[in-house]
Scaffold this motif. Structure first.
Motif, PDB file in Angstrom:
ATOM      1  N   LYS A 192       0.826  -1.219   0.000  1.00 14.71           N
ATOM      2  CA  LYS A 192       0.000   0.000   0.000  1.00 14.71           C
ATOM      3  C   LYS A 192       0.859   1.268   0.000  1.00 14.71           C
ATOM      4  O   LYS A 192       0.609   2.206   0.754  1.00 14.71           O
ATOM      5  N   GLN A 193       1.870   1.282  -0.897  1.00 15.77           N
ATOM      6  CA  GLN A 193       2.719   2.449  -1.094  1.00 15.77           C
ATOM      7  C   GLN A 193       2.681   2.805  -2.586  1.00 15.77           C
ATOM      8  O   GLN A 193       3.613   2.526  -3.326  1.00 15.77           O
ATOM      9  N   PRO A 194       1.566   3.417  -3.036  1.00 17.30           N
ATOM     10  CA  PRO A 194       1.365   3.619  -4.478  1.00 17.30           C
ATOM     11  C   PRO A 194       2.391   4.552  -5.114  1.00 17.30           C
ATOM     12  O   PRO A 194       2.737   4.361  -6.284  1.00 17.30           O
ATOM     13  N   ASP A 195       2.843   5.560  -4.406  1.00 18.56           N
ATOM     14  CA  ASP A 195       3.799   6.487  -5.006  1.00 18.56           C
ATOM     15  C   ASP A 195       5.109   5.776  -5.339  1.00 18.56           C
ATOM     16  O   ASP A 195       5.667   5.965  -6.434  1.00 18.56           O
ATOM     17  N   SER A 196       5.608   4.974  -4.411  1.00 20.17           N
ATOM     18  CA  SER A 196       6.840   4.201  -4.686  1.00 20.17           C
ATOM     19  C   SER A 196       6.595   3.180  -5.789  1.00 20.17           C
ATOM     20  O   SER A 196       7.456   2.939  -6.639  1.00 20.17           O
ATOM     21  N   ALA A 197       5.378   2.579  -5.803  1.00 24.32           N
ATOM     22  CA  ALA A 197       5.046   1.610  -6.847  1.00 24.32           C
ATOM     23  C   ALA A 197       5.070   2.273  -8.216  1.00 24.32           C
ATOM     24  O   ALA A 197       5.604   1.717  -9.186  1.00 24.32           O
ATOM     25  N   ARG A 198       4.466   3.486  -8.324  1.00 24.08           N
ATOM     26  CA  ARG A 198       4.453   4.196  -9.615  1.00 24.08           C
ATOM     27  C   ARG A 198       5.890   4.532 -10.043  1.00 24.08           C
ATOM     28  O   ARG A 198       6.247   4.388 -11.225  1.00 24.08           O
ATOM     29  N   TYR A 199       6.724   4.979  -9.091  1.00 22.63           N
ATOM     30  CA  TYR A 199       8.097   5.357  -9.413  1.00 22.63           C
ATOM     31  C   TYR A 199       8.854   4.191 -10.059  1.00 22.63           C
ATOM     32  O   TYR A 199       9.473   4.345 -11.122  1.00 22.63           O
ATOM     33  N   PHE A 200       8.801   3.008  -9.455  1.00 22.41           N
ATOM     34  CA  PHE A 200       9.556   1.886  -9.992  1.00 22.41           C
ATOM     35  C   PHE A 200       8.896   1.295 -11.240  1.00 22.41           C
ATOM     36  O   PHE A 200       9.591   0.796 -12.130  1.00 22.41           O
ATOM     37  N   ALA A 201       7.566   1.354 -11.336  1.00 22.08           N
ATOM     38  CA  ALA A 201       6.897   0.864 -12.540  1.00 22.08           C
ATOM     39  C   ALA A 201       7.257   1.732 -13.737  1.00 22.08           C
ATOM     40  O   ALA A 201       7.489   1.221 -14.845  1.00 22.08           O
ATOM     41  N   GLN A 202       7.321   3.049 -13.559  1.00 16.77           N
ATOM     42  CA  GLN A 202       7.685   3.943 -14.664  1.00 16.77           C
ATOM     43  C   GLN A 202       9.144   3.740 -15.069  1.00 16.77           C
ATOM     44  O   GLN A 202       9.471   3.734 -16.262  1.00 16.77           O
ATOM     45  N   LYS A 203      10.050   3.587 -14.071  1.00 14.41           N
ATOM     46  CA  LYS A 203      11.450   3.323 -14.404  1.00 14.41           C
ATOM     47  C   LYS A 203      11.592   2.009 -15.158  1.00 14.41           C
ATOM     48  O   LYS A 203      12.323   1.918 -16.155  1.00 14.41           O
ATOM     49  N   SER A 204      10.872   0.987 -14.720  1.00 11.83           N
ATOM     50  CA  SER A 204      10.939  -0.308 -15.384  1.00 11.83           C
ATOM     51  C   SER A 204      10.359  -0.237 -16.786  1.00 11.83           C
ATOM     52  O   SER A 204      10.869  -0.877 -17.711  1.00 11.83           O
ATOM     53  N   LEU A 205       9.291   0.556 -16.950  1.00 12.77           N
ATOM     54  CA  LEU A 205       8.667   0.694 -18.266  1.00 12.77           C
ATOM     55  C   LEU A 205       9.633   1.300 -19.268  1.00 12.77           C
ATOM     56  O   LEU A 205       9.711   0.869 -20.424  1.00 12.77           O
ATOM     57  N   VAL A 206      10.401   2.312 -18.845  1.00 12.16           N
ATOM     58  CA  VAL A 206      11.375   2.949 -19.741  1.00 12.16           C
ATOM     59  C   VAL A 206      12.426   1.925 -20.182  1.00 12.16           C
ATOM     60  O   VAL A 206      12.740   1.799 -21.376  1.00 12.16           O
ATOM     61  N   LEU A 207      12.990   1.173 -19.221  1.00 12.13           N
ATOM     62  CA  LEU A 207      14.009   0.180 -19.558  1.00 12.13           C
ATOM     63  C   LEU A 207      13.422  -0.963 -20.391  1.00 12.13           C
ATOM     64  O   LEU A 207      14.074  -1.481 -21.304  1.00 12.13           O
ATOM     65  N   SER A 208      12.168  -1.361 -20.078  1.00 10.25           N
ATOM     66  CA  SER A 208      11.526  -2.445 -20.831  1.00 10.25           C
ATOM     67  C   SER A 208      11.357  -2.084 -22.293  1.00 10.25           C
ATOM     68  O   SER A 208      11.518  -2.928 -23.187  1.00 10.25           O
ATOM     69  N   ARG A 209      11.009  -0.834 -22.562  1.00 13.68           N
ATOM     70  CA  ARG A 209      10.880  -0.398 -23.962  1.00 13.68           C
ATOM     71  C   ARG A 209      12.239  -0.372 -24.651  1.00 13.68           C
ATOM     72  O   ARG A 209      12.350  -0.688 -25.841  1.00 13.68           O
ATOM     73  N   GLN A 210      13.289   0.009 -23.902  1.00 14.66           N
ATOM     74  CA  GLN A 210      14.621   0.049 -24.505  1.00 14.66           C
ATOM     75  C   GLN A 210      15.090  -1.337 -24.908  1.00 14.66           C
ATOM     76  O   GLN A 210      15.692  -1.510 -25.973  1.00 14.66           O
ATOM     77  N   VAL A 211      14.829  -2.340 -24.064  1.00 14.23           N
ATOM     78  CA  VAL A 211      15.257  -3.700 -24.402  1.00 14.23           C
ATOM     79  C   VAL A 211      14.184  -4.468 -25.157  1.00 14.23           C
ATOM     80  O   VAL A 211      14.396  -5.631 -25.514  1.00 14.23           O
ATOM     81  N   ASN A 212      12.992  -3.840 -25.335  1.00 13.33           N
ATOM     82  CA  ASN A 212      11.914  -4.389 -26.162  1.00 13.33           C
ATOM     83  C   ASN A 212      11.423  -5.741 -25.626  1.00 13.33           C
ATOM     84  O   ASN A 212      11.427  -6.754 -26.324  1.00 13.33           O
ATOM     85  N   VAL A 213      11.020  -5.752 -24.349  1.00 10.91           N
ATOM     86  CA  VAL A 213      10.484  -6.960 -23.712  1.00 10.91           C
ATOM     87  C   VAL A 213       8.983  -6.748 -23.535  1.00 10.91           C
ATOM     88  O   VAL A 213       8.548  -6.047 -22.620  1.00 10.91           O
ATOM     89  N   SER A 214       8.157  -7.390 -24.389  1.00 14.72           N
ATOM     90  CA  SER A 214       6.714  -7.118 -24.420  1.00 14.72           C
ATOM     91  C   SER A 214       6.027  -7.505 -23.122  1.00 14.72           C
ATOM     92  O   SER A 214       5.185  -6.762 -22.598  1.00 14.72           O
ATOM     93  N   TRP A 215       6.367  -8.720 -22.577  1.00 19.35           N
ATOM     94  CA  TRP A 215       5.652  -9.160 -21.371  1.00 19.35           C
ATOM     95  C   TRP A 215       5.938  -8.237 -20.188  1.00 19.35           C
ATOM     96  O   TRP A 215       5.084  -7.992 -19.350  1.00 19.35           O
ATOM     97  N   LEU A 216       7.175  -7.671 -20.135  1.00 21.09           N
ATOM     98  CA  LEU A 216       7.528  -6.779 -19.038  1.00 21.09           C
ATOM     99  C   LEU A 216       6.849  -5.421 -19.201  1.00 21.09           C
ATOM    100  O   LEU A 216       6.417  -4.798 -18.214  1.00 21.09           O
ATOM    101  N   ILE A 217       6.707  -4.980 -20.448  1.00 19.64           N
ATOM    102  CA  ILE A 217       5.969  -3.727 -20.705  1.00 19.64           C
ATOM    103  C   ILE A 217       4.518  -3.894 -20.267  1.00 19.64           C
ATOM    104  O   ILE A 217       3.939  -3.024 -19.601  1.00 19.64           O
TER     105      ILE A 217
END
Length: 589
Positions: A192-217
C-alpha cells in the motif's frame, strides 16, 4: 462505490517469465506446420545421436508450444525432453538454464510453485558455484517473484530486490534491472505504497521499452493501472489495463489476462458501468478455468508428479549402480592403499638408512675436523710456549748475564768513577737486572715448574700486588691433584690474562681469584668490582679473550662471562678433571 482496497487489487499471480527463451520481442503465433517441421528435425537429431542439437531443438519446441497454447502440457513435455538430453550430454549450463525456464513456467500455477522453487534453487546453487553473475541475477529474480506471492510479504524482500537492481546496473544487465524494478513496483503496491510503486513501474517501463520486452511492458502497465485504481482514478486505471491486455494477449499470457480482466471489472464497477464490469468478470471466469481447472493444467500437475516418481526410480537405479561401482572401486583402492603403504614403509626405511649413513659420515667428518682443530690449536699453543721459553732463556742466559757482568765490572772499578755517576749507574743496573728477571719469570714462571699451579698463582698475585694499587686476592678450596704440565701452563696463562685484562680495563679496587677442585672438575672464578662491560661483543675486539676461549676449549672446558655496567665483571671457568690429569705432556715452560 468506495475505493477498492490495495490488498484486493494487487496481482497475486505474476506473469510467466521468458528469461531464457531469447524471444524478448512480440512474435507472431506459430502455426502447426512449424511445430511439425521442428518435431521432424528433432526426430532426425535423436536418430543421429546429436544430443546437444536435440536438447536445443526441444527447448525451441517448448517456446513454440508456449506461444501457440499458453500454459500447456506440450510445453512441459518439450522442456523435460530438453532437460534429459542436456543431462546426457553433460552440458551443465544448458541443463540448469532449463531449470530456470521450468521454474519460472511453474511459478504461474499456485499448485506447482513448490516445484518451481526447487528448480530455481538448484539452478542458483550451480550458477553461484561457477560465478555466472547474469544467471545468478536471473535465478534470484525468479525466486523473488515467488517470494512476493506469499502472505504477508517478507519485509526483507525490498532490500533483496534493491540489491539485485544494484548488481544488475553494476554488471550492465538492463533486462534484469528492469525486471527487478518491476518486482519492486508490485511489492510496493502490495504494501500500500502507491507512489513508490508508480516510481519503480515507470522506471521499469522505460528500460523495458529500450530492451523491447513485451511481457515486461505489459506487466508495468498493469502495475500502473493498480496505482491509479488505488488512487480512485478508474478511467486512468482502465486505460493502463487495456494497454497491458493487448500485449498480454499477443504473448498468450493467460495468468496476466485473468488478473487484468478481474481488475478491469472492479474499475468498471467503481465507475458504475456494470455492463462492461459483468463482461470483464465473465472473461475472468473463463480465463481462471483455463488456467487452473482445465484438463491441460491438471495434466501438467499429474505429469510433474509422474516425473518426480520416475526421477526417484532412476535415482534409485543410479544409486544401486554407483554402489556396485563404488564397491569395486573401494576394493581397488584398498589394494592400491596396501601397495602404497608397503611402498611408503620401504621408502621410509630406505630414507632412514640413507639419513643414518649421512649422519655417520657427518659425525666422522666433524670428528676429523675437531681432531685437526685440536692438533692445530695444540701446535699453536706449543709454539707460543716454546717461543716464550726461548725468549726467557735468551733474557736469562744472554742479557741477564751481560747485565751481571757490567754490574760486577762497575763495582770493581767504582773508585775510578765519581759518586755522581757511580750511584745512578748502580741504580740503573739494578733496575735493569730486576726488570730482566721479571720479564723472564713472566715468560717462564719459575714457581710453576718448580712448585706447581697454586704456588705459581700465589707468586703471580703477590708480584702484581707490589706494582698495582688494585688489591688482588687468591683463594683456593680443595686439594689440587698433580696436573699435567700442559694443563698447568694453560690454566696459569688463562688466569694471568684475566688478571691483566682486569687491571688494564676494569678500573677495579679489588680482584678475587677463586679455585675450587673436586674429583670431577676444576672451577675457576675471577671477579672484580670495576666498571663492567659488554662481553657479547668483546671476543671480536681482541686476541686476549679469544686466546682464553681457545685454551679452555682445548682443555674441554667452558667459559661464562657475566658483566653489567657499573657492577663489575665475573668470569666463570669449568674444566673437567679428566682433561687435566690424563696424558701428561712434557713441560712447556
Amino acid at each position: 462505490m468506495p475505493v477498492v482496497s490495495l490488498s484486493r487489487n494487487v496481482c497475486l499471480v505474476t506473469l510467466f517469465i521468458w528469461l531464457s527463451s531469447g524471444c524478448l520481442a512480440v512474435q507472431a503465433t506459430p502455426d502447426s506446420s512449424s511445430v511439425a517441421l521442428l518435431k521432424k528435425q528433432i526426430s532426425q537429431l535423436v536418430q543421429d545421436k546429436k544430443h546437444g542439437a536435440a536438447a536445443k531443438a526441444y527447448e525451441q519446441l517448448g517456446e513454440l508450444y508456449q506461444k501457440q497454447y499458453g500454459y500447456n502440457k506440450h510445453t512441459l513435455d518439450a522442456y523435460s525432453s530438453g532437460l534429459n538430453y542436456y543431462h546426457m550430454l553433460g552440458d551443465s549450463l544448458g541443463y540448469y538454464n532449463l531449470h530456470i525456464i521450468i521454474g519460472d513456467y511453474y511459478s504461474q500455477d499456485a499448485f506447482m510453485q513448490p516445484y518451481a522453487r526447487q528448480y530455481l534453487q538448484r539452478a542458483l546453487q550451480y550458477f553461484n558455484r561457477v560465478n555466472n553473475m547474469p544467471k545468478v541475477l536471473e535465478t534470484r529474480l525468479g525466486l523473488a517473484n515467488l517470494e512476493q506471492r506469499k502472505e504477508p510479504v517478507a519485509h526483507t524482500l525490498i532490500t533483496q530486490l534493491r540489491e539485485i537492481e544494484r548488481l544488475s546496473t553494476q554488471h550492465t544487465q538492463p533486462y534484469f534491472q528492469a525486471y527487478a524494478q518491476n518486482l519492486l513496483a508490485n511489492t510496493y503496491n502490495r504494501n500500500k505504497q502507491p507512489d513508490s510503486a508508480r516510481y519503480f513501474a515507470q522506471k521499469s517501463l522505460v528500460l523495458s521499452r529500450q530492451v523491447n520486452v513485451s511481457w515486461l511492458i505489459a506487466l508495468n502497465y498493469f502495475y500502473l493501472g493498480l496505482v491509479e485504481q488505488f488512487k480512485d482514478r478508474p478511467t486512468e486505471a482502465i486505460r493502463n489495463y487495456q494497454q497491458s491486455y493487448q500485449l498480454a494477449k499477443a504473448e498468450g499470457n493467460t495468468g496476466l489476462l485473468k488478473e487484468l480482466s478481474r481488475h478491469t471489472a472492479d474499475s468498471y464497477s467503481h465507475m458504475g458501468d456494470y455492463k462492461n464490469a459483468y463482461a470483464a468478470l465473465l472473461r475472468t471466469l473463463d480465463l481462471t478455468n483455463e488456467l487452473y481447472s482445465s484438463e491441460q493444467t491438471k495434466s501438467i500437475r499429474l505429469q510433474e508428479l509422474d516425473t518426480q516418481i520416475k526421477t526417484l526410480a532412476v535415482e534409485k537405479q543410479l544409486a544401486e549402480e554407483q554402489s556396485r561401482h563404488q564397491h569395486v572401486l573401494n576394493s581397488m583402492l584398498v589394494a592400491g592403499l596396501v601397495i602404497s603403504i608397503l611402498g611408503v614403509i620401504a621408502l621410509f626405511f630406505l630414507r632412514r638408512q640413507q639419513k643414518l649413513i649421512a649422519h655417520q659420515q657427518a659425525v666422522i667428518a666433524q670428528q676429523q675436523i675437531r681432531e685437526l682443530e685440536t692438533k692445530s690449536l695444540q701446535a699453536m699453543i706449543e709454539g707460543q710456549e716454546s717461543e716464550r721459553s726461548r725468549i726467557a732463556r735468551d733474557l736469562h742466559d744472554g742479557l741477564g748475564i751481560q747485565l751481571s757482568r757490567i754490574k760486577l765490572f762497575v763495582e770493581a772499578h767504582q773508585e775510578l768513577l765519581p759518586r755522581s755517576v757511580k750511584d745512578p749507574l748502580n741504580q740503573f743496573l739494578d733496575e735493569a737486572c730486576k726488570e730482566t728477571r721479571l720479564i723472564s719469570n713472566d715468560l717462564r714462571p719459575y714457581a710453576l715448574s718448580m712448585f706447581g699451579l697454586i704456588p705459581a698463582l700465589e707468586d703471580l698475585v703477590q708480584k702484581l700486588n707490589l706494582v698495582n694499587q688494585t688489591k688482588l686476592t687468591l683463594e683456593h678450596y680443595g686439594e689440587v691433584p698433580a696436573l699435567s704440565d700442559e694443563a698447568s701452563v694453560m690454566i696459569y696463562r688463562v688466569v694471568q690474562e684475566l688478571l691483566n685484562n682486569a687491571l688494564k680495563h676494569a678500573q677495579a679496587e679489588a680482584i678475587t681469584v677463586q679455585i675450587m677442585t673436586n674429583e670431577e672438575a676444576v672451577l675457576i672464578s675471577v671477579d672484580d668490582d670495576g666498571r663492567g662491560g659488554d662481553f657479547d661483543t668483546l671476543p671480536s675486539k681482541g686476541n686476549g679473550i679469544a686466546n682464553i676461549n681457545s685454551r679452555i676449549d682445548y682443555l674441554g672446558g667452558h667459559v661464562e662471562w657475566h658483566s653489567e655496567p657499573g657492577k663489575g665483571t665475573s668470569v666463570m671457568i669449568s674444566i673437567p678433571m679428566r682433561k687435566l690429569i690424563l696424558n701428561p705432556q712434557p713441560a712447556l715452560v
